[in-house]
Write a protein that holds these residues in place. Structure first.
Motif, mmCIF file in Angstrom:
data_model
loop_
_atom_site.group_PDB
_atom_site.id
_atom_site.type_symbol
_atom_site.label_atom_id
_atom_site.label_comp_id
_atom_site.label_asym_id
_atom_site.label_seq_id
_atom_site.Cartn_x
_atom_site.Cartn_y
_atom_site.Cartn_z
ATOM 1 N N ASN A 44 0.752 -1.449 -0.042
ATOM 2 C CA ASN A 44 -0.005 -0.049 0.023
ATOM 3 C C ASN A 44 0.765 1.288 0.045
ATOM 4 O O ASN A 44 1.785 1.388 0.934
ATOM 5 N N LYS A 45 0.763 2.045 -0.846
ATOM 6 C CA LYS A 45 1.652 3.180 -1.059
ATOM 7 C C LYS A 45 1.342 4.343 -0.146
ATOM 8 O O LYS A 45 2.494 4.796 0.360
ATOM 9 N N ASP A 46 0.229 4.468 0.367
ATOM 10 C CA ASP A 46 -0.097 5.455 1.411
ATOM 11 C C ASP A 46 0.655 5.038 2.733
ATOM 12 O O ASP A 46 1.374 5.729 3.499
ATOM 13 N N GLU A 47 0.609 3.659 2.978
ATOM 14 C CA GLU A 47 1.296 3.180 4.226
ATOM 15 C C GLU A 47 2.581 3.104 4.112
ATOM 16 O O GLU A 47 3.322 3.347 5.292
ATOM 17 N N GLY A 48 3.139 2.858 3.138
ATOM 18 C CA GLY A 48 4.745 2.997 2.636
ATOM 19 C C GLY A 48 5.124 4.220 2.960
ATOM 20 O O GLY A 48 6.108 4.360 3.585
ATOM 21 N N ASN A 49 4.487 5.143 2.793
ATOM 22 C CA ASN A 49 5.059 6.780 2.705
ATOM 23 C C ASN A 49 4.996 6.999 4.250
ATOM 24 O O ASN A 49 5.693 7.840 4.564
ATOM 25 N N ARG A 50 4.088 6.519 4.934
ATOM 26 C CA ARG A 50 4.146 7.088 6.564
ATOM 27 C C ARG A 50 5.359 6.362 7.143
ATOM 28 O O ARG A 50 5.885 7.084 8.022
ATOM 29 N N ILE A 51 6.142 5.338 6.712
ATOM 30 C CA ILE A 51 7.248 4.826 7.502
ATOM 31 C C ILE A 51 8.661 5.401 6.534
ATOM 32 O O ILE A 51 9.695 5.092 7.098
ATOM 33 N N TYR A 52 8.305 5.820 5.333
ATOM 34 C CA TYR A 52 9.353 6.315 4.540
ATOM 35 C C TYR A 52 9.716 7.640 4.719
ATOM 36 O O TYR A 52 10.897 8.149 4.821
ATOM 37 N N SER A 53 8.754 8.518 4.602
ATOM 38 C CA SER A 53 8.704 9.905 4.366
ATOM 39 C C SER A 53 9.458 10.543 5.475
ATOM 40 O O SER A 53 10.386 11.719 5.359
ATOM 41 N N GLU A 54 9.450 10.206 6.765
ATOM 42 C CA GLU A 54 10.148 10.727 7.760
ATOM 43 C C GLU A 54 11.443 10.361 8.071
ATOM 44 O O GLU A 54 12.480 10.840 8.425
ATOM 45 N N LYS A 55 11.270 8.890 8.377
ATOM 46 C CA LYS A 55 12.828 8.027 8.956
ATOM 47 C C LYS A 55 13.287 7.361 7.973
ATOM 48 O O LYS A 55 14.335 7.027 8.117
ATOM 49 N N TYR A 56 12.786 7.359 6.733
ATOM 50 C CA TYR A 56 13.566 6.696 5.554
ATOM 51 C C TYR A 56 13.562 5.271 5.938
ATOM 52 O O TYR A 56 14.857 4.746 5.551
ATOM 53 N N PHE A 57 12.618 4.539 6.220
ATOM 54 C CA PHE A 57 12.584 3.120 6.167
ATOM 55 C C PHE A 57 12.304 2.628 4.752
ATOM 56 O O PHE A 57 11.333 3.163 4.253
ATOM 57 N N GLY A 58 13.187 1.811 4.277
ATOM 58 C CA GLY A 58 12.905 1.055 2.950
ATOM 59 C C GLY A 58 13.336 2.038 1.824
ATOM 60 O O GLY A 58 13.859 2.730 1.870
ATOM 61 N N LYS A 59 12.959 1.206 0.670
ATOM 62 C CA LYS A 59 13.343 1.783 -0.772
ATOM 63 C C LYS A 59 12.197 1.512 -1.733
ATOM 64 O O LYS A 59 11.678 0.402 -1.681
ATOM 65 N N TRP A 60 11.899 2.418 -2.254
ATOM 66 C CA TRP A 60 10.625 2.336 -3.212
ATOM 67 C C TRP A 60 11.126 1.526 -4.513
ATOM 68 O O TRP A 60 12.304 1.982 -5.008
ATOM 69 N N ILE A 61 10.437 0.623 -4.744
ATOM 70 C CA ILE A 61 10.890 -0.204 -6.086
ATOM 71 C C ILE A 61 9.703 -0.099 -7.019
ATOM 72 O O ILE A 61 8.538 -0.190 -6.820
#
Length: 226
Positions: free
Chosen positions: A59-76
């Motif tokens: 889920n893109k919205d859920e992914g952005n929650r953990i990516y946008s502030e603390k930069y967890f993960g990498k978008w593929i």
């Protein structure tokens, strides 16, 4: 700490008067630090799936929650799908802090069962995760260092490691960090290669030694001349 690691740490403070050498010295990261919160305590931000030894947030919205502030993960970005991929260490920390749920074929993991799965996938996972968690607890942004021959690339607090632009605008890796269990033995060739790769990207090479109690000690590896 093993005798080998003690020897190299002490060598830095003694005389080095024969030839070029890679030596280790205690790094500033050894200062104690109160764990820094990642997100609001107990807030579940995303659901993830364990797929072929990787963890995916679809889920893109859920992914952005953990990516946008603390930069967890990498978008593929793939032809038929776009998803956030988490490393095992990232996913373990997030499930440990109760910020994500992870399932495998619909069956949910607990933090304990996910840790066991990660250890089965990667025999180095226990000491790698111990170091990863310690760095995140200190507020650093931590990403994979695989392309640079190390476990982790570490950025200063608040830095966006994916910032685009030229060399002058991109964020710089502060540390390359490689995790080792306490009694691991390094060859001179391994020391030299690690320092050389770190210097190539102008990063400080750190060894993170995990003892039997799970405590982490960091050593800065430098090349010195008499």
């Amino acid at each position: 700490m093993s005798k080998k690691h003690k020897h190299h740490a002490e060598t830095e403070s003694g005389a080095l008067d024969e030839s070029d050498a890679d030596v280790a010295m205690p790094a500033p990261l050894n200062e104690s630090a109160k764990p820094e919160p990642l997100f609001k305590s107990g807030e579940i931000l995303a659901s993830a799936e364990f797929v072929e030894n990787k963890v995916v947030v679809w889920n893109k919205d859920e992914g952005n929650r953990i990516y946008s502030e603390k930069y967890f993960g990498k978008w593929i970005e793939e032809e038929k799908a776009s998803y956030l991929q988490l490393s095992l260490e990232e996913a373990m920390l997030l499930i440990e802090r109760a910020h994500i749920k992870i399932t495998d074929a619909g069956k949910p993991f607990t933090s304990q069962t996910f840790y066991a799965r990660c250890t089965a996938v990667d025999t180095e996972f226990p000491h790698k995760f111990t170091v990863y968690r310690d760095l995140r607890n200190r507020g650093y942004i931590v990403k994979s260092g695989f392309k640079f021959g190390t476990h982790f690339r570490v950025y200063d607090r608040g830095v966006n490691p994916y910032k685009t632009g030229g060399k002058e605008t991109k964020e710089h890796t502060k540390y390359n960090v490689h995790a080792y269990p306490e009694n691991h033995v390094l060859t001179p060739q391994e020391w030299s290669r690690y320092v050389r790769l770190s210097h190539n990207i102008r990063a400080t090479a750190l060894m993170a030694i995990v003892d039997e109690e799970g405590d982490v000690t960091y050593y800065k590896i430098i090349r010195t001349k008499p």
